[in-house]
Design an enzyme around this catalytic site. Structure first.
Site: not given
Length: 442
Positions: A81, A89, A177, A271, A368, A395
């Protein structure tokens, strides 16, 4: 008494040997004087010139970017990228690492957090040490998985769309992106002007062709006329109450998992990776092995993904209680699971609602929690319900390890742990830990 001015070290450069990876998308290095640097855009074992981006003489550590690579790692590649790199970024952390190396780095972070915060080796956690790529994400070198079905674009003062720089409010204007899903890219957000907007979130459902943009105006800003390259629903965030309101089109998108359709309203949580919901649902169900007639809790249940899978498996004689704090998510969960009469969804914070339910025992638990984890109070309450198995979806490996330690204090051990690379190019990683009473035989 006059305060001595603190001297900023931003811009100072140090030639350093890069040490191990750390949680947060950087590696640890030390200057010759022993000062600790958290270095981004580096890889373990490299020798680099690191330029300080944050920190003062009195700081416990400094943040820095590797601006010159003197001795590169064999795992280093040129970032695919053009917007990745020092000062650019902040969305991706590991564009400069081969995909297999990215997964190894994430595995090292999980292992380090488990050992430091829970006192467990991978073997003791029932984990083989691997981080599994999502189906379809193994691509030739130089190709990047287009996985991000939700992208929040920041808007600069000229109305251009971009992404935030690392730990900054500054906007890196982009024209594309690379990790955005095709459904996001085809909207052409980056080609439009967005006057008076603070941010524009693009959502491309993976379970349907639903497309949505959520506009957050600057204070007093009027909505622009939205003319994108594909049909899209438009929502706006109210500057007074933060609520999300429909401007035109559907107020929800439709997602799919476990052969069910889930309604996700007002830009609510689902998700981000198109394979994530199915991958995590299967990992949870395989770990819990629900049986007909069992009772289950789904905590921080969102729009009901795990509650639906549990209800399907425990059958008409079983029962599932979901708890979720978001009002719109609760409405969606009740809609999504309306065909299961033995499912109940309660709104509120888990730590407040759970004690009020009067539940004293349960067979299965899924939790979660948000990135901060469930915390000691909630974990100790759950451990007192006597569940035969608990599935913890995480996460954040640090929060997972802390909560595993709290569970251990109350007699639960980790049976298995699995890790999934559902956020390629970033430092984020998803884990599913299955816990059971320590008194149970292996």
């Amino acid at each position: 008494m006059q305060n001595t001015p603190v001297s900023s070290l931003v811009g100072e450069e140090y030639e350093v040997e890069v040490g191990p990876v750390a949680h947060g998308g950087h590696c640890i290095a030390r200057t010759e004087a022993g000062r600790v640097l958290f270095v981004r855009h580096a890889l373990p074992g490299e020798r680099v010139v690191a330029r300080v981006t944050e920190g003062e003489e009195t700081s416990r550590f400094l943040r820095a970017d590797a601006v010159t690579i003197l001795d590169p790692s064999k795992d280093r590649i040129e970032a695919p990228c053009p917007f990745a790199g020092p000062g650019k970024c902040g969305g991706c952390d590991w564009q400069h690492a081969k995909p297999g190396a990215q997964r190894r780095l994430k595995g090292e972070v999980i292992a380090e957090q488990l050992l430091r915060l829970a006192g467990l080796t991978p073997e003791e956690a029932g984990w083989d040490g691997t981080v599994m790529p999502a189906e379809g994400d193994k691509l030739p070198q130089g190709e990047v998985p287009q996985w991000r079905t939700r992208v929040q674009y920041a808007i600069d003062t000229d109305g251009n769309a971009g992404l935030r720089r690392h730990r900054s409010h500054e906007v890196e204007v982009i024209d594309h992106c690379m990790i955005a899903a095709p459904g996001v890219s085809e909207l052409g957000i980056e080609k439009q002007d967005w006057p008076n907007m603070a941010s524009v979130e693009a959502i491309a459902a993976s379970g349907s062709n639903d497309r949505q943009v959520v506009l957050t105006p600057k204070p007093g800003g009027r909505l622009p006329l939205v003319e994108l390259d594909k049909p899209v629903s438009v929502l706006r965030v109210d500057e007074k109450d933060g609520g999300v309101h429909r401007v035109h089109g559907r107020a929800f998108v439709r997602e799919r998992a476990d052969d069910r359709t889930y309604r996700v309203g007002n830009g609510g949580f689902w998700q981000v990776h198109p394979k994530a919901a199915q991958t995590l649902m299967l990992a949870v169900m395989q770990g819990l092995t629900p049986r007909k007639g069992e009772t289950a809790l789904d905590l921080y249940c969102g729009v009901g993904l795990f509650a639906g899978a549990l209800a399907d498996r425990v059958g008409d004689q079983g029962a599932v209680l979901g708890i979720e704090s978001g009002k719109r998510a609760v409405e969606d969960a009740r809609h999504n699971l309306a065909d299961f009469p033995r499912v109940r969804i309660e709104q509120g914070k888990v730590e407040s609602v759970l004690p009020r339910t009067g539940i004293t025992e349960v067979d299965l638990i899924v939790l979660d929690p948000p990135r901060a984890g469930a915390g000691k109070q909630t974990v100790h309450h759950l451990a007192g319900l006597g569940a035969r198995r608990i599935a913890y979806v995480a996460c954040d490996p640090a929060a997972l390890a802390r909560d595993i330690a709290y569970f251990a204090d109350r007699g639960y051990k980790v049976r298995t742990l699995r890790a999934f690379d559902l956020f390629p190019m970033t430092h984020h990683v998803e884990c599913v830990a299955i816990l059971e009473p320590a008194s149970k035989g292996s």
